[in-house]
Design a protein around this motif. Structure first.
Motif, PDB file in Angstrom:
ATOM      1  N   ASP A 199      -2.073  21.249  -2.052  1.00 50.44           N
ATOM      2  CA  ASP A 199      -2.780  22.565  -3.164  1.00 50.44           C
ATOM      3  C   ASP A 199      -2.103  23.168  -3.977  1.00 50.44           C
ATOM      4  O   ASP A 199      -1.247  23.513  -4.233  1.00 50.44           O
ATOM      5  N   LEU A 200      -2.870  22.582  -5.318  1.00 51.53           N
ATOM      6  CA  LEU A 200      -2.266  22.049  -6.528  1.00 51.53           C
ATOM      7  C   LEU A 200      -1.906  24.089  -7.087  1.00 51.53           C
ATOM      8  O   LEU A 200      -0.821  23.889  -7.577  1.00 51.53           O
ATOM      9  N   ASN A 201      -2.725  24.860  -6.852  1.00 49.52           N
ATOM     10  CA  ASN A 201      -2.415  26.236  -7.348  1.00 49.52           C
ATOM     11  C   ASN A 201      -1.063  26.746  -6.305  1.00 49.52           C
ATOM     12  O   ASN A 201      -0.471  27.145  -7.057  1.00 49.52           O
ATOM     13  N   LEU A 202      -0.415  26.768  -5.538  1.00 50.37           N
ATOM     14  CA  LEU A 202       0.579  26.922  -4.669  1.00 50.37           C
ATOM     15  C   LEU A 202       2.300  26.153  -5.212  1.00 50.37           C
ATOM     16  O   LEU A 202       2.599  26.874  -5.959  1.00 50.37           O
ATOM     17  N   ALA A 203       1.345  24.764  -5.993  1.00 42.82           N
ATOM     18  CA  ALA A 203       2.831  24.167  -6.059  1.00 42.82           C
ATOM     19  C   ALA A 203       2.760  24.303  -7.943  1.00 42.82           C
ATOM     20  O   ALA A 203       3.406  24.749  -8.416  1.00 42.82           O
ATOM     21  N   ALA A 204       1.293  24.591  -8.483  1.00 43.46           N
ATOM     22  CA  ALA A 204       1.631  25.871  -9.959  1.00 43.46           C
ATOM     23  C   ALA A 204       1.676  27.224 -10.132  1.00 43.46           C
ATOM     24  O   ALA A 204       3.458  26.764 -11.013  1.00 43.46           O
ATOM     25  N   ARG A 205       2.928  27.790  -8.775  1.00 37.02           N
ATOM     26  CA  ARG A 205       2.901  28.938  -8.974  1.00 37.02           C
ATOM     27  C   ARG A 205       4.161  28.854  -8.370  1.00 37.02           C
ATOM     28  O   ARG A 205       5.615  29.569  -8.869  1.00 37.02           O
TER      29      ARG A 205
END
Ligand SMILES: Nc1ncnc2c1ncn2[C@@H]1O[C@H](COP(=O)(O)OP(=O)(O)OP(=O)(O)O)[C@@H](O)[C@H]1O
Length: 256
Positions: A199-205
């Motif tokens: 999940d890119l968005n978990l990584a980004a956050r």
């Protein structure tokens, strides 16, 4: 507990792949690294190599300033915890017994777990919201409950280095956030954290550093904001992406 994991010119041994990037990086105390890449890129292979479970093709791994191969296995287990992508339960153990396995590196051979071990295991289960399941057999748990028990087991182990292979596997949104917050909390307390994520968005956050593993073995790594370049991410996944900004952070969604 503080921990540090370094790789020097590390080339992982992915079956059928010749070559591959030489990884020289340090997961320092307080850092949260995310490993991103498509299926088969070698993320699990990397984590297992860093944990000493499989040999690299070349290069060196250093744990807390010393070559991984120079530590006794028990000392590695006191310093480094691994959350596996999947859990295979060979024996009919309860949730409590499973969490207590995390304490085994801290016991001498044949020593039984003591009251403090039990307290730490039960506190870890409670922290993951599965304390009420302590007497259940792990084989009867749902996928998400089993995943939280696996993370509780590593929490009971209290390692300075956390390697987590898709720690949010099977978890609903609330528990995904709770687990990412737990890993960030471990880092703030001095642990070095590295995790594979889809999940890119978990990584980004949640991650402050990212390692991008390409299917041809190439890789790049660095501080999160330098890595979250849409063109690089599109090349990584072979997928067009649209980027939105939500509460000051980028959110990536598949496009077209
Ligand atoms: N024991 C093995 N025998 C043959 N091939 C293997 C073995 N272990 C891994 N591989 C192959 O090595 C490659 C890397 O696998 P790995 O599990 O590290 O990928 P991954 O990036 O974690 O993938 P995923 O996102 O699907 O979990 C894959 O092509 C896989 O099929």
């Amino acid at each position: 507990m503080r921990g540090c994991l370094e790789s020097r010119e590390l080339v992982i041994d992915v079956p059928g792949r010749s070559g591959g990037a030489a990884l020289t990086l340090a997961v320092a105390p307080g850092q949260v690294w995310g490993v991103l890449g498509p299926n088969g890129a070698g993320k699990t292979t990397l984590l297992h190599t860093l944990a000493g479970l499989r040999a690299p093709r070349s290069g060196e791994i250093r744990l807390d300033g010393r070559s991984l191969t120079a530590w006794r296995r028990r000392d590695v287990a006191r310093r480094l915890g691994l959350v596996f992508q999947e859990n295979h339960d060979g024996f009919p153990a309860t949730v409590r017994e499973t969490a207590l396995i995390g304490r085994h590196p801290w016991l001498s051979p044949w020593q039984m777990e003591g009251g403090e071990d039990l307290r730490l295991a039960e506190a870890a289960l409670a922290r993951l919201g599965v304390g009420h399941l302590a007497d259940r057999l792990v084989g009867t748990l749902s996928g998400g409950e089993r995943q939280r028990v696996a993370i509780a087991t590593v929490l009971a182990q209290a390692p300075g280095v956390w390697l987590a292979d898709e720690p949010t596997n099977h978890l609903d949104l609330r528990h995904q956030t709770a687990v990412m917050a737990l890993l960030a909390e471990q880092a703030r307390a001095g642990s070095a954290v590295m995790m594979c994520l889809h999940d890119l968005n978990l990584a980004a956050r949640w991650c402050d550093h990212l390692l991008l593993l390409y299917p041809d073995g190439e890789a790049c790594w660095g501080p999160r904001d330098a890595m979250l370049v849409p063109a690089a991410l599109e090349r990584l996944y072979g997928q067009r992406l649209a980027t939105a900004w939500v509460e000051g952070a980028p959110v990536f969604v598949p496009a077209g």
